[in-house]
Scaffold this active site. Structure first.
Site, short mmCIF file in Angstrom:
data_model
loop_
_atom_site.label_atom_id
_atom_site.label_comp_id
_atom_site.label_asym_id
_atom_site.label_seq_id
_atom_site.Cartn_x
_atom_site.Cartn_y
_atom_site.Cartn_z
CE1 TYR A 67 -3.55 -2.79 0.72
CE2 TYR A 67 -4.45 -0.77 -0.19
CZ TYR A 67 -4.57 -2.12 0.09
OH TYR A 67 -5.71 -2.78 -0.31
CG HIS A 118 -14.19 -0.06 -2.14
ND1 HIS A 118 -14.04 -0.48 -3.44
CD2 HIS A 118 -15.33 -0.65 -1.70
CE1 HIS A 118 -15.05 -1.28 -3.77
NE2 HIS A 118 -15.83 -1.40 -2.74
C1 BV8 Z 1 -18.22 -7.31 1.64
C2 BV8 Z 1 -9.47 -2.27 -1.55
C3 BV8 Z 1 -19.52 -8.39 3.32
C4 BV8 Z 1 -9.12 -0.85 -1.66
C5 BV8 Z 1 -11.06 -3.42 -2.92
C6 BV8 Z 1 -21.76 -10.57 -3.01
C7 BV8 Z 1 -22.21 -9.68 -2.03
C8 BV8 Z 1 -21.33 -9.20 -1.08
C9 BV8 Z 1 -19.97 -9.56 -1.12
C10 BV8 Z 1 -19.54 -10.42 -2.09
C11 BV8 Z 1 -20.42 -10.93 -3.02
N1 BV8 Z 1 -19.71 -11.74 -3.84
C12 BV8 Z 1 -18.41 -11.75 -3.47
C13 BV8 Z 1 -18.27 -10.97 -2.40
C14 BV8 Z 1 -17.01 -10.69 -1.70
C15 BV8 Z 1 -16.22 -9.51 -2.31
C16 BV8 Z 1 -16.33 -9.43 -3.81
O1 BV8 Z 1 -17.09 -8.65 -4.35
N2 BV8 Z 1 -15.51 -10.21 -4.52
C17 BV8 Z 1 -15.55 -10.18 -5.98
C18 BV8 Z 1 -14.19 -9.79 -6.52
C19 BV8 Z 1 -15.99 -11.56 -6.44
N3 BV8 Z 1 -16.68 -8.27 -1.74
C20 BV8 Z 1 -16.20 -7.88 -0.54
O2 BV8 Z 1 -15.45 -8.57 0.12
C21 BV8 Z 1 -16.66 -6.54 -0.02
N4 BV8 Z 1 -17.09 -6.70 1.35
O3 BV8 Z 1 -18.95 -7.71 0.78
O4 BV8 Z 1 -18.48 -7.46 3.00
C22 BV8 Z 1 -18.85 -9.70 3.51
C23 BV8 Z 1 -18.12 -9.89 4.68
C24 BV8 Z 1 -17.49 -11.14 4.89
C25 BV8 Z 1 -17.60 -12.17 3.92
C26 BV8 Z 1 -18.32 -11.93 2.73
C27 BV8 Z 1 -18.96 -10.70 2.53
C28 BV8 Z 1 -15.51 -5.53 0.00
C29 BV8 Z 1 -15.12 -5.16 -1.40
C30 BV8 Z 1 -14.00 -4.10 -1.37
C31 BV8 Z 1 -12.72 -4.75 -1.75
N5 BV8 Z 1 -11.65 -3.76 -1.82
N6 BV8 Z 1 -9.96 -2.70 -2.87
C32 BV8 Z 1 -7.96 -0.75 -2.59
O5 BV8 Z 1 -6.93 -1.39 -2.32
O6 BV8 Z 1 -8.11 -0.04 -3.60
S1 BV8 Z 1 -11.66 -3.93 -4.41
C33 BV8 Z 1 -10.98 -3.12 -5.75
O7 BV8 Z 1 -11.91 -3.34 -6.82
C34 BV8 Z 1 -10.89 -1.61 -5.65
O8 BV8 Z 1 -11.52 -1.03 -4.53
C35 BV8 Z 1 -11.62 -1.18 -6.93
O9 BV8 Z 1 -12.09 0.09 -6.88
C36 BV8 Z 1 -12.67 -2.19 -6.97
C37 BV8 Z 1 -13.54 -2.32 -8.18
O10 BV8 Z 1 -12.75 -2.40 -9.32
P1 BV8 Z 1 -12.95 -1.29 -10.46
O11 BV8 Z 1 -12.90 0.04 -9.83
O12 BV8 Z 1 -14.15 -1.60 -11.26
O13 BV8 Z 1 -11.62 -1.49 -11.30
P2 BV8 Z 1 -11.28 -2.62 -12.39
O14 BV8 Z 1 -9.81 -2.60 -12.61
O15 BV8 Z 1 -11.94 -3.90 -12.01
O16 BV8 Z 1 -12.00 -2.09 -13.74
C38 BV8 Z 1 -11.53 -0.92 -14.37
C39 BV8 Z 1 -12.51 -0.57 -15.49
O17 BV8 Z 1 -12.11 0.67 -16.06
C40 BV8 Z 1 -12.54 -1.58 -16.60
O18 BV8 Z 1 -13.89 -1.84 -16.96
C41 BV8 Z 1 -11.82 -0.87 -17.76
O19 BV8 Z 1 -12.35 -1.25 -19.03
C42 BV8 Z 1 -12.10 0.56 -17.48
N7 BV8 Z 1 -11.08 1.51 -17.94
C43 BV8 Z 1 -9.76 1.31 -18.12
N8 BV8 Z 1 -9.18 2.47 -18.53
C44 BV8 Z 1 -10.17 3.41 -18.58
C45 BV8 Z 1 -11.38 2.80 -18.21
N9 BV8 Z 1 -12.55 3.47 -18.16
C46 BV8 Z 1 -12.53 4.77 -18.50
N10 BV8 Z 1 -11.41 5.43 -18.86
C47 BV8 Z 1 -10.22 4.79 -18.91
N11 BV8 Z 1 -9.10 5.44 -19.29
#
Ligand code: BV8
Length: 281
Positions: A67, A118
């Protein structure tokens, strides 16, 4: 024109506008995204080793190092034309930014109302490892400096928040609260940690009430954040997506603008609301 007249009309008449943003909005500020193409962060690092409370408990220094390196990149970054375009709309419309990003760039661009789902890289907080305290049945108390739960025999009762001055997310040994000795950690939401209820409730209320939701730069892979644009759609909001790639939202969006945030958002502001870099219509 970017839009059919019907959509253009709704956009211009909209009063409450939500920008829901992800890592893509900061890509043109030089900050890596997580999942897209090979150089995304999760292509190089395993989130289970650097972005969960279990990872921090197992190896706090490894997580702190990861981080603090990210924080160094963010400190050098500046808001791009996409961040600025969003901020420029605020003086003429009721704009709420709901972001998954932790880089503070929307605030730096001047957006007055930002909900950080987040957390924020630069807001440190105490790490509380329940196992540590249960050993030997030590009674926890709230530390007067960092607010963490600390073993009673470890707390300086005269401590205060000022004692934390100077503790920052920078390279070096993981810092401890000087009053209770608890490890400090980045103030972000890790996987398997719940989001701050007050922030999530405010975000849900905002998307339910908004006239338009503009989703910028998110893969919509992370829950519960990813459900918010769909909740807006269910409640009758007009949905616009800005992303170079399709996502699960693209199928139900009223308009999908294929392109980057820094290119598309200034065009959107100018064509729809007559807002230019100067900020005034
Ligand atoms: C939780 C930390 C309850 C900060 C991050 C269903 C319901 C609830 C929970 C879950 C569920 N299913 C699964 C879960 C668990 C999990 C989850 O979602 N897992 C996924 C991956 C399967 N969720 C959690 O754990 C959450 N907590 O639910 O609590 C709980 C408690 C106990 C047990 C179970 C549940 C907490 C989620 C937070 C995780 N923390 N990061 C940090 O270090 O930054 S996640 C990480 O992903 C970041 O925060 C980030 O912001 C986030 C989302 O990603 P995106 O922002 O979308 O970024 P990504 O790279 O994916 O995409 C970029 C996009 O931009 C692309 O589409 C690309 O095409 C586009 N792009 C690229 N360049 C450009 C562009 N667009 C425009 N212009 C450009 N130039």
């Amino acid at each position: 024109m970017m839009f059919p007249d019907t959509i253009l009309q709704r956009l211009r008449q909209a009063q409450r506008i939500v920008f829901f943003t992800g890592a893509g909005v900061s890509a043109e500020s030089g900050i890596s995204t997580f999942r897209d193409h090979a150089d995304g962060l999760w292509g190089k690092f395993d989130p289970m080793e650097v972005a969960t409370p279990f990872a921090f408990a197992a190896n706090p220094q490894k997580v702190w190092d990861w981080y603090s390196q990210r924080a160094d990149v963010v400190r050098k970054a500046v808001p791009n034309a996409g961040h600025r375009a969003i901020a420029q709309l605020s003086p003429i419309k009721n704009v709420e930014v709901i972001t998954q990003n932790v880089d503070n760039l929307h605030q730096a661009a001047g957006s007055p109302s930002v909900l950080e789902l987040h957390g924020n890289l630069f807001r440190l907080k105490p790490f509380f490892d329940k196992e540590e305290l249960s050993e030997g049945g030590r009674t926890p108390i709230i530390c007067p400096a960092c607010g963490g739960l600390a073993a009673s025999d470890m707390v300086d009762a005269f401590g205060c928040k000022d004692d934390l001055q100077g503790i920052e997310l920078v390279a070096g040994p993981v810092p401890r609260c000087p009053c209770c000795n608890t490890l400090m950690r980045p103030g972000v939401v890790w996987f398997y940690e719940t989001l701050d209820n007050s922030v999530l409730d405010a975000a849900e209320a905002s998307v339910i009430e908004c006239d338009v939701l503009i989703c910028v730069g998110s893969s919509l892979e992370v829950q519960p954040a990813a459900s918010l644009p769909f909740l807006a759609k269910q409640n009758g909001s007009l949905i616009v997506e800005v992303n170079p790639q399709p996502t699960s939202l693209s199928e139900i969006a009223d308009a999908t603008l294929v392109g980057s945030a820094a290119e598309v958002l200034p065009l959107l502001m100018r064509e729809v609301w007559g807002v230019t870099e100067g900020g005034m219509p």
